[in-house]
Design a protein around this motif. Structure first.
Motif, PDB file in Angstrom:
ATOM      1  N   MET A   1       0.848  -1.191   0.000  1.00 15.05           N
ATOM      2  CA  MET A   1       0.000   0.000   0.000  1.00 15.05           C
ATOM      3  C   MET A   1       0.884   1.241   0.000  1.00 15.05           C
ATOM      4  SD  MET A   1      -3.266   0.890   2.434  1.00 15.05           S
ATOM      5  CE  MET A   1      -2.412   0.602   3.970  1.00 15.05           C
ATOM      6  N   THR A   2       0.633   2.167  -0.918  1.00 15.65           N
ATOM      7  CA  THR A   2       1.450   3.363  -1.033  1.00 15.65           C
ATOM      8  C   THR A   2       1.209   4.292   0.155  1.00 15.65           C
ATOM      9  OG1 THR A   2      -0.228   4.589  -2.253  1.00 15.65           O
ATOM     10  CG2 THR A   2       1.287   3.233  -3.543  1.00 15.65           C
ATOM     11  N   GLY A   3       2.214   5.160   0.375  1.00 17.21           N
ATOM     12  CA  GLY A   3       2.087   6.122   1.464  1.00 17.21           C
ATOM     13  C   GLY A   3       0.893   7.027   1.294  1.00 17.21           C
ATOM     14  N   SER A   4       0.602   7.400   0.042  1.00 14.59           N
ATOM     15  CA  SER A   4      -0.537   8.294  -0.202  1.00 14.59           C
ATOM     16  C   SER A   4      -1.857   7.611   0.146  1.00 14.59           C
ATOM     17  CB  SER A   4      -0.556   8.741  -1.670  1.00 14.59           C
ATOM     18  OG  SER A   4      -0.679   7.626  -2.540  1.00 14.59           O
ATOM     19  N   LEU A   5      -1.958   6.319  -0.130  1.00 12.09           N
ATOM     20  CA  LEU A   5      -3.183   5.599   0.210  1.00 12.09           C
ATOM     21  C   LEU A   5      -3.304   5.425   1.721  1.00 12.09           C
ATOM     22  CD1 LEU A   5      -5.741   4.211  -0.739  1.00 12.09           C
ATOM     23  CD2 LEU A   5      -4.449   2.066  -0.942  1.00 12.09           C
ATOM     24  N   VAL A   6      -2.185   5.154   2.383  1.00 11.48           N
ATOM     25  CA  VAL A   6      -2.188   5.061   3.851  1.00 11.48           C
ATOM     26  C   VAL A   6      -2.732   6.352   4.449  1.00 11.48           C
ATOM     27  CG1 VAL A   6      -0.736   4.928   5.913  1.00 11.48           C
ATOM     28  CG2 VAL A   6      -0.312   3.385   4.004  1.00 11.48           C
ATOM     29  N   ASN A   7      -2.222   7.466   3.970  1.00 12.83           N
ATOM     30  CA  ASN A   7      -2.669   8.776   4.471  1.00 12.83           C
ATOM     31  C   ASN A   7      -4.136   9.025   4.152  1.00 12.83           C
ATOM     32  OD1 ASN A   7      -0.130   9.336   5.527  1.00 12.83           O
ATOM     33  ND2 ASN A   7       0.568  10.368   3.661  1.00 12.83           N
ATOM     34  N   TYR A   8      -4.548   8.612   2.949  1.00 15.33           N
ATOM     35  CA  TYR A   8      -5.937   8.786   2.524  1.00 15.33           C
ATOM     36  C   TYR A   8      -6.875   8.021   3.454  1.00 15.33           C
ATOM     37  CZ  TYR A   8     -10.002   8.953  -0.621  1.00 15.33           C
ATOM     38  OH  TYR A   8     -11.247   9.162  -1.162  1.00 15.33           O
ATOM     39  N   ILE A   9      -6.549   6.756   3.719  1.00 13.26           N
ATOM     40  CA  ILE A   9      -7.385   5.924   4.582  1.00 13.26           C
ATOM     41  C   ILE A   9      -7.405   6.478   6.007  1.00 13.26           C
ATOM     42  CG2 ILE A   9      -7.573   3.639   5.656  1.00 13.26           C
ATOM     43  CD1 ILE A   9      -6.613   2.443   2.998  1.00 13.26           C
ATOM     44  N   LYS A  10      -6.257   6.895   6.512  1.00  9.66           N
ATOM     45  CA  LYS A  10      -6.189   7.454   7.875  1.00  9.66           C
ATOM     46  C   LYS A  10      -7.028   8.723   7.990  1.00  9.66           C
ATOM     47  CE  LYS A  10      -1.750   5.639   9.505  1.00  9.66           C
ATOM     48  NZ  LYS A  10      -0.354   5.979   9.879  1.00  9.66           N
ATOM     49  N   GLU A  11      -6.961   9.562   6.964  1.00 10.90           N
ATOM     50  CA  GLU A  11      -7.737  10.808   6.971  1.00 10.90           C
ATOM     51  C   GLU A  11      -9.233  10.517   7.026  1.00 10.90           C
ATOM     52  OE1 GLU A  11      -8.984  14.217   3.751  1.00 10.90           O
ATOM     53  OE2 GLU A  11      -7.015  13.261   3.514  1.00 10.90           O
ATOM     54  N   LYS A  12      -9.687   9.586   6.180  1.00 16.06           N
ATOM     55  CA  LYS A  12     -11.112   9.242   6.162  1.00 16.06           C
ATOM     56  C   LYS A  12     -11.517   8.543   7.457  1.00 16.06           C
ATOM     57  CE  LYS A  12     -11.114  10.776   1.976  1.00 16.06           C
ATOM     58  NZ  LYS A  12     -11.385  12.215   1.787  1.00 16.06           N
ATOM     59  N   GLN A  13     -10.632   7.712   7.979  1.00 20.75           N
ATOM     60  CA  GLN A  13     -10.902   6.999   9.226  1.00 20.75           C
ATOM     61  C   GLN A  13     -11.141   7.980  10.371  1.00 20.75           C
ATOM     62  OE1 GLN A  13      -7.774   4.268  10.226  1.00 20.75           O
ATOM     63  NE2 GLN A  13      -8.754   3.556  12.082  1.00 20.75           N
ATOM     64  N   LEU A  14     -10.280   8.989  10.479  1.00 19.19           N
ATOM     65  CA  LEU A  14     -10.433   9.981  11.542  1.00 19.19           C
ATOM     66  C   LEU A  14     -11.738  10.757  11.388  1.00 19.19           C
ATOM     67  CD1 LEU A  14      -6.770  11.348  11.771  1.00 19.19           C
ATOM     68  CD2 LEU A  14      -7.985  10.003  13.505  1.00 19.19           C
ATOM     69  N   GLN A  15     -12.068  11.129  10.158  1.00 22.01           N
ATOM     70  CA  GLN A  15     -13.315  11.856   9.921  1.00 22.01           C
ATOM     71  C   GLN A  15     -14.525  11.012  10.318  1.00 22.01           C
ATOM     72  OE1 GLN A  15     -12.069  13.133   5.715  1.00 22.01           O
ATOM     73  NE2 GLN A  15     -13.506  14.746   6.277  1.00 22.01           N
TER      74      GLN A  15
END
Length: 294
Positions: free
Chosen positions: A1-15
């Protein structure tokens, strides 16, 4: 999993964590019931369904903020299903995501009612908070009820129980998981695209995509139950075999299950191409679903 996808998932998870817990906090209900609902809602999880809904919406130029009520409702339904799946009458699991299951932490009656509460509250949230036209709201609620109910997830659960202790054929296994797991994933993809502004042709292609995505998710789930890391997946490996479940590795062997997963991946990506979003984050999410380690 790319770093950008990791960040994307974490961002949505927090929201989504913030939104879901916020909805439960504002609920006027007995404190013990709210505590049990909150316990399972905040137990972790990757929030893959809300993330998928956000990605689908954004693929057509929509805004994440617009899908939050529908995504929170979907995750509440998913959480209710886990609470009920873990009950002694069903899978009889003591651990979920590394924590005691709801009925162990509270009691069986409270766990049942917490699940009931999450399920019914989810529709209130869509009705009260989703900012779309009345016609679209009714359509989205109908689709959610179908995905979660006796034509969808509940039907899949029944078929899954009936398949225990006997050898299911591949077609039967696909039907079980298309209903039990795939219908909520399908709703995430389709609802996100509808709110984002996709047209009917694109929605049809995305329904095909979501069908294969659900199967990809389940094959990988079955593989992890055989060879996953208990620390990562949050429960003991081998529970499917212990519960006499029909699984892809049991039916096809591990290598056969992996080959089946690759075929599903190819078909899912072809459907994304038909939907006109082959360069979106949905492609990365598809690969993640097929290669996740928890």
């Amino acid at each position: 999993m790319t770093g950008s996808l990791v960040n994307y998932i974490k961002e949505k998870q927090l929201q989504m964590d913030e939104a879901i817990l916020g909805y439960i906090e504002e609920l006027e209900a007995p404190e013990r019931l709210k505590a049990a609902m909150k316990y399972s809602a905040e137990a972790g999880g990757k929030r893959l369904r809300p993330t998928l809904m956000a990605a689908s919406c954004e693929s057509y130029g929509g805004d994440m903020e617009n899908i939050i009520p529908a995504a929170a409702a979907l995750e509440m339904i998913h959480t209710y299903s886990l609470i009920h799946d873990d009950l002694p009458a069903m899978d009889n699991d003591d651990i979920r995501r590394g924590k005691p299951t709801n009925h162990i932490q509270f009691d069986e009656a409270t766990a049942i009612l917490a699940g009931d509460g999450l399920l019914t509250y989810s529709f209130e949230i869509v009705a009260s908070h989703l900012s779309v036209s009345d016609g679209q709201k009714v359509d989205l609620m109908r689709r959610l009820a179908e995905a979660a109910g006796p034509k969808g997830m509940v039907a899949g659960q029944v078929l899954d129980m009936q398949a225990e202790n006997k050898e299911a054929k591949l077609e039967e296994l696909e039907q079980i998981h298309t209903l039990k797991t795939g219908q909520l994933l399908r709703y995430a993809v389709v609802a996100g695209a509808m709110i984002g502004g996709a047209d009917s042709r694109q929605i049809t292609a995305l329904e095909e995509y979501a069908y294969y995505l659900g199967l990809i998710f389940q094959v990988q789930d079955d593989i992890l139950d055989v060879q996953g890391d208990p620390e990562l997946i949050g429960k003991p490996v081998g529970s499917d075999e212990t519960n006499l479940k029909s699984t892809y590795p049991k039916l096809l062997g591990l290598d056969g299950a992996r080959k089946q997963k690759e075929m599903y991946l190819q078909k899912a990506k072809l459907a994304l191409h038909e939907a006109g979003v082959e360069s979106s984050v949905l492609v990365e999410i598809t690969d993640y679903f097929g290669n996740r380690d928890h």
